[in-house]
Design a protein around this motif. Structure first.
Motif, PDB file in Angstrom:
ATOM      1  N   THR A  93       0.829  -1.208   0.000  1.00 43.02           N
ATOM      2  CA  THR A  93       0.000   0.000   0.000  1.00 43.02           C
ATOM      3  C   THR A  93       0.862   1.255   0.000  1.00 43.02           C
ATOM      4  OG1 THR A  93      -1.609  -1.284   1.272  1.00 43.02           O
ATOM      5  CG2 THR A  93      -1.985   1.086   1.110  1.00 43.02           C
ATOM      6  N   ARG A  94       2.018   1.195   0.650  1.00 51.29           N
ATOM      7  CA  ARG A  94       2.933   2.332   0.593  1.00 51.29           C
ATOM      8  C   ARG A  94       3.353   2.630  -0.839  1.00 51.29           C
ATOM      9  NH1 ARG A  94       5.189   0.078   5.595  1.00 51.29           N
ATOM     10  NH2 ARG A  94       6.811  -1.048   4.467  1.00 51.29           N
ATOM     11  N   ASP A  95       3.421   1.584  -1.679  1.00 52.47           N
ATOM     12  CA  ASP A  95       3.935   1.722  -3.045  1.00 52.47           C
ATOM     13  C   ASP A  95       2.862   2.039  -4.080  1.00 52.47           C
ATOM     14  OD1 ASP A  95       6.401   1.103  -2.041  1.00 52.47           O
ATOM     15  OD2 ASP A  95       6.459  -0.947  -2.801  1.00 52.47           O
ATOM     16  N   ALA A  96       1.586   1.827  -3.756  1.00 52.68           N
ATOM     17  CA  ALA A  96       0.521   1.885  -4.757  1.00 52.68           C
ATOM     18  C   ALA A  96      -0.009   3.306  -4.959  1.00 52.68           C
ATOM     19  CB  ALA A  96      -0.625   0.963  -4.360  1.00 52.68           C
ATOM     20  N   ARG A  97      -0.063   3.730  -6.222  1.00 54.59           N
ATOM     21  CA  ARG A  97      -0.571   5.067  -6.541  1.00 54.59           C
ATOM     22  C   ARG A  97      -2.076   5.169  -6.312  1.00 54.59           C
ATOM     23  NH1 ARG A  97       3.211   4.753 -11.226  1.00 54.59           N
ATOM     24  NH2 ARG A  97       1.538   3.631 -12.307  1.00 54.59           N
ATOM     25  N   ASN A  98      -2.797   4.068  -6.491  1.00 54.68           N
ATOM     26  CA  ASN A  98      -4.260   4.091  -6.365  1.00 54.68           C
ATOM     27  C   ASN A  98      -4.726   3.634  -4.990  1.00 54.68           C
ATOM     28  OD1 ASN A  98      -3.423   1.447  -6.876  1.00 54.68           O
ATOM     29  ND2 ASN A  98      -5.265   0.912  -8.039  1.00 54.68           N
ATOM     30  N   ARG A  99      -3.926   3.897  -3.980  1.00 50.40           N
ATOM     31  CA  ARG A  99      -4.268   3.405  -2.643  1.00 50.40           C
ATOM     32  C   ARG A  99      -5.489   4.115  -2.058  1.00 50.40           C
ATOM     33  NH1 ARG A  99       0.810   5.687   1.004  1.00 50.40           N
ATOM     34  NH2 ARG A  99      -0.364   7.299   2.118  1.00 50.40           N
ATOM     35  N   SER A 100      -5.824   5.320  -2.536  1.00 47.09           N
ATOM     36  CA  SER A 100      -6.981   6.026  -1.975  1.00 47.09           C
ATOM     37  C   SER A 100      -8.274   5.266  -2.265  1.00 47.09           C
ATOM     38  CB  SER A 100      -7.065   7.450  -2.518  1.00 47.09           C
ATOM     39  OG  SER A 100      -7.214   7.443  -3.919  1.00 47.09           O
ATOM     40  N   ASP A 101      -8.377   4.604  -3.428  1.00 45.07           N
ATOM     41  CA  ASP A 101      -9.567   3.790  -3.728  1.00 45.07           C
ATOM     42  C   ASP A 101      -9.689   2.649  -2.728  1.00 45.07           C
ATOM     43  OD1 ASP A 101      -9.964   5.377  -5.944  1.00 45.07           O
ATOM     44  OD2 ASP A 101      -8.977   4.005  -7.325  1.00 45.07           O
ATOM     45  N   PHE A 102      -8.568   2.020  -2.447  1.00 50.26           N
ATOM     46  CA  PHE A 102      -8.521   0.937  -1.458  1.00 50.26           C
ATOM     47  C   PHE A 102      -8.945   1.446  -0.080  1.00 50.26           C
ATOM     48  CE2 PHE A 102      -5.564  -0.805   1.831  1.00 50.26           C
ATOM     49  CZ  PHE A 102      -6.140  -2.056   1.976  1.00 50.26           C
ATOM     50  N   GLU A 103      -8.388   2.574   0.330  1.00 51.38           N
ATOM     51  CA  GLU A 103      -8.706   3.126   1.655  1.00 51.38           C
ATOM     52  C   GLU A 103     -10.184   3.494   1.756  1.00 51.38           C
ATOM     53  OE1 GLU A 103      -4.236   5.082   2.137  1.00 51.38           O
ATOM     54  OE2 GLU A 103      -5.951   6.344   1.630  1.00 51.38           O
ATOM     55  N   ASP A 104     -10.744   4.089   0.701  1.00 46.08           N
ATOM     56  CA  ASP A 104     -12.157   4.479   0.721  1.00 46.08           C
ATOM     57  C   ASP A 104     -13.069   3.262   0.855  1.00 46.08           C
ATOM     58  OD1 ASP A 104     -11.413   7.121   0.385  1.00 46.08           O
ATOM     59  OD2 ASP A 104     -11.834   7.160  -1.774  1.00 46.08           O
ATOM     60  N   THR A 105     -12.768   2.206   0.113  1.00 47.97           N
ATOM     61  CA  THR A 105     -13.635   1.026   0.137  1.00 47.97           C
ATOM     62  C   THR A 105     -13.546   0.305   1.474  1.00 47.97           C
ATOM     63  OG1 THR A 105     -13.377   0.765  -2.257  1.00 47.97           O
ATOM     64  CG2 THR A 105     -14.190  -1.135  -1.028  1.00 47.97           C
ATOM     65  N   VAL A 106     -12.348   0.156   2.006  1.00 49.04           N
ATOM     66  CA  VAL A 106     -12.198  -0.493   3.313  1.00 49.04           C
ATOM     67  C   VAL A 106     -12.956   0.307   4.376  1.00 49.04           C
ATOM     68  CG1 VAL A 106     -10.564  -1.034   5.159  1.00 49.04           C
ATOM     69  CG2 VAL A 106     -10.045  -1.673   2.802  1.00 49.04           C
ATOM     70  N   GLU A 107     -12.854   1.628   4.320  1.00 53.94           N
ATOM     71  CA  GLU A 107     -13.564   2.459   5.299  1.00 53.94           C
ATOM     72  C   GLU A 107     -15.077   2.270   5.183  1.00 53.94           C
ATOM     73  OE1 GLU A 107     -13.447   7.025   7.050  1.00 53.94           O
ATOM     74  OE2 GLU A 107     -12.761   6.646   4.992  1.00 53.94           O
ATOM     75  N   SER A 108     -15.588   2.098   3.962  1.00 57.61           N
ATOM     76  CA  SER A 108     -17.031   1.889   3.783  1.00 57.61           C
ATOM     77  C   SER A 108     -17.485   0.544   4.344  1.00 57.61           C
ATOM     78  CB  SER A 108     -17.391   1.985   2.296  1.00 57.61           C
ATOM     79  OG  SER A 108     -16.937   0.846   1.576  1.00 57.61           O
ATOM     80  N   ILE A 109     -16.576  -0.429   4.377  1.00 64.21           N
ATOM     81  CA  ILE A 109     -16.911  -1.763   4.891  1.00 64.21           C
ATOM     82  C   ILE A 109     -16.801  -1.826   6.404  1.00 64.21           C
ATOM     83  CG2 ILE A 109     -16.216  -4.200   4.909  1.00 64.21           C
ATOM     84  CD1 ILE A 109     -15.170  -3.777   2.029  1.00 64.21           C
ATOM     85  N   LEU A 110     -15.738  -1.252   6.953  1.00 63.99           N
ATOM     86  CA  LEU A 110     -15.425  -1.423   8.372  1.00 63.99           C
ATOM     87  C   LEU A 110     -15.728  -0.200   9.241  1.00 63.99           C
ATOM     88  CD1 LEU A 110     -11.989  -3.283   8.214  1.00 63.99           C
ATOM     89  CD2 LEU A 110     -14.148  -4.231   9.017  1.00 63.99           C
ATOM     90  N   GLY A 111     -15.833   0.957   8.606  1.00 63.53           N
ATOM     91  CA  GLY A 111     -16.051   2.176   9.392  1.00 63.53           C
ATOM     92  C   GLY A 111     -14.779   2.780   9.941  1.00 63.53           C
ATOM     93  N   VAL A 112     -13.647   2.186   9.643  1.00 61.44           N
ATOM     94  CA  VAL A 112     -12.351   2.769  10.019  1.00 61.44           C
ATOM     95  C   VAL A 112     -11.495   2.849   8.762  1.00 61.44           C
ATOM     96  CG1 VAL A 112     -12.412   1.888  12.381  1.00 61.44           C
ATOM     97  CG2 VAL A 112     -11.265   0.567  10.601  1.00 61.44           C
ATOM     98  N   ARG A 113     -10.667   3.873   8.700  1.00 56.02           N
ATOM     99  CA  ARG A 113      -9.830   4.057   7.523  1.00 56.02           C
ATOM    100  C   ARG A 113      -8.487   3.368   7.733  1.00 56.02           C
ATOM    101  NH1 ARG A 113     -10.772   6.942   3.218  1.00 56.02           N
ATOM    102  NH2 ARG A 113      -9.067   7.652   1.847  1.00 56.02           N
ATOM    103  N   PRO A 114      -8.008   2.654   6.729  1.00 52.71           N
ATOM    104  CA  PRO A 114      -6.689   2.037   6.857  1.00 52.71           C
ATOM    105  C   PRO A 114      -5.604   3.086   7.099  1.00 52.71           C
ATOM    106  CG  PRO A 114      -7.844   1.165   4.943  1.00 52.71           C
ATOM    107  CD  PRO A 114      -8.645   2.332   5.437  1.00 52.71           C
ATOM    108  N   GLU A 115      -4.674   2.747   7.964  1.00 54.28           N
ATOM    109  CA  GLU A 115      -3.509   3.599   8.199  1.00 54.28           C
ATOM    110  C   GLU A 115      -2.327   2.971   7.470  1.00 54.28           C
ATOM    111  OE1 GLU A 115      -2.788   4.660  12.348  1.00 54.28           O
ATOM    112  OE2 GLU A 115      -4.745   3.766  12.797  1.00 54.28           O
ATOM    113  N   VAL A 116      -1.760   3.709   6.551  1.00 59.97           N
ATOM    114  CA  VAL A 116      -0.591   3.215   5.826  1.00 59.97           C
ATOM    115  C   VAL A 116       0.626   3.586   6.661  1.00 59.97           C
ATOM    116  CG1 VAL A 116       0.668   3.217   3.651  1.00 59.97           C
ATOM    117  CG2 VAL A 116      -1.811   3.590   3.665  1.00 59.97           C
TER     118      VAL A 116
END
Length: 332
Positions: free
Chosen positions: A86-109
């Motif tokens: 995730t540190r390396d991925a340019r499109n990590r914001s899409d990943f963070e948004d979707t995880v937050e919608s599922i769990l209610g917490v935002r991933p911390e890179v």
């Protein structure tokens, strides 16, 4: 309140893991032991610097499964951390948004340094052996990165206090994708991978005085899997592997043997998780080289070669949960 219930999710390059535990002033007790799903989130990231759609979908499916588990086990706090891929991925914001919608917490890179600190916390506080001689060096060998963390000597500085840490962009998935294009890998591919690994280790040693170490503690799936194979286990057994001391000679022999196997041959060993079959050789090579280089550094630094390591089941995920619980308790 003398305890809190917390959950941690560690989303790495190869796998995603959940742990729910009760953390008190006197220790930690599992409620839901480590639940692991191999999702290969970092597939192709070393080359493209982006998450692949299939990798994201696998990770989201596991995240939804974890959300169901969490719904049955209410917690006081949840922390989701993402590491190398995730540190390396340019499109990590899409990943963070979707995880937050599922769990209610935002991933911390988290940074490689924080990843190292949390792994060191778990490995040094939860590995139960009486013969661990400080200073300790903890090696956390992941899919995309490998962390080296050196602690104090137990005299001038606490043995459980981090003195130096460095995160290297080498791991089981990254090395396999970058160098191994044949099955099994050719000697030329292995030689190129060794050169790559050694260059990273040399750079890491400029920050981490690895030669000061007296005890090596290895954590992560690659380390514990290769240790189980060196022990000759027919099936993986967490309790048998945790805390075992393994000599280098035996480990190197097994690591080299599995590095040169085909994937089909590795599949005949139930000890290896199916999700590690294709990358465990790359991880074993990283493990071999890091151990050898630390052993050489110790000989040069204090005239005594380290010739064994201790395997630990307690890495980043355990450190994440333990640290979260302790910080909550400190504010109650």
């Amino acid at each position: 309140m003398d305890h809190v219930t917390v959950a941690g999710i560690d989303c790495g390059t190869n796998s995603i893991r959940l742990k729910i535990a009760r953390v008190g002033h006197d220790g930690i007790e599992d409620i839901v032991p480590r639940t692991l799903r191999v999702v290969r989130l970092g597939e192709g990231v070393d080359r493209t610097r982006e998450f692949a759609a299939d990798a994201l979908e696998r990770t989201y499916a596991a995240t939804r499964e974890f959300a169901g588990i969490l719904a049955s086990h209410p917690v006081d706090a949840l922390r989701f951390v993402a590491t190398s891929a995730t540190r390396d991925a340019r499109n990590r914001s899409d990943f963070e948004d979707t995880v937050e919608s599922i769990l209610g917490v935002r991933p911390e890179v988290i940074s490689g340094t924080e990843e190292a600190d949390l792994s060191f916390l778990a490995a040094t506080s939860m590995t139960r052996r009486a013969d661990l001689e400080p200073p300790f060096i903890v090696i956390d060998l992941g899919g995309g990165s490998t962390e080296l963390v050196l602690g104090g000597d137990g005299e001038s500085a606490s043995a459980t206090k981090v003195q130096a840490a460095y995160s290297m962009d080498i791991g089981s998935v990254r090395m396999t994708e970058r160098h191994f294009h044949h099955d099994p890998p050719t000697q030329g591919e292995i030689d190129a991978a060794v050169e790559d690994i050694d260059a990273h280790v040399t750079e890491a040693f400029r920050t981490v005085p690895a030669g000061q170490a007296r005890t090596i503690i290895g954590v992560s799936g690659t380390v514990t899997t290769m240790t189980a194979l060196a022990m000759g286990l027919d099936r993986y057994d967490h309790s048998a592997v945790d805390g075992v001391r393994m000599d280098f000679a035996r480990a190197f022999d097994v690591d080299d043997r599995f590095l040169h196997m085909t994937r089909a041959e590795r599949r005949t060993y139930p000890t290896i998780h199916p999700g590690r079959i294709d990358v465990v050789g790359g991880g074993a090579l990283v493990w071999n080289r890091v151990l050898a280089r630390i052993g050489d550094a110790a000989l040069a630094d204090h005239g005594q070669r380290i010739d064994s390591y201790v395997a630990s089941e307690h890495g980043l995920l355990d450190g994440l949960v333990l640290d979260l619980g302790r910080r909550l308790l400190a504010h109650i």
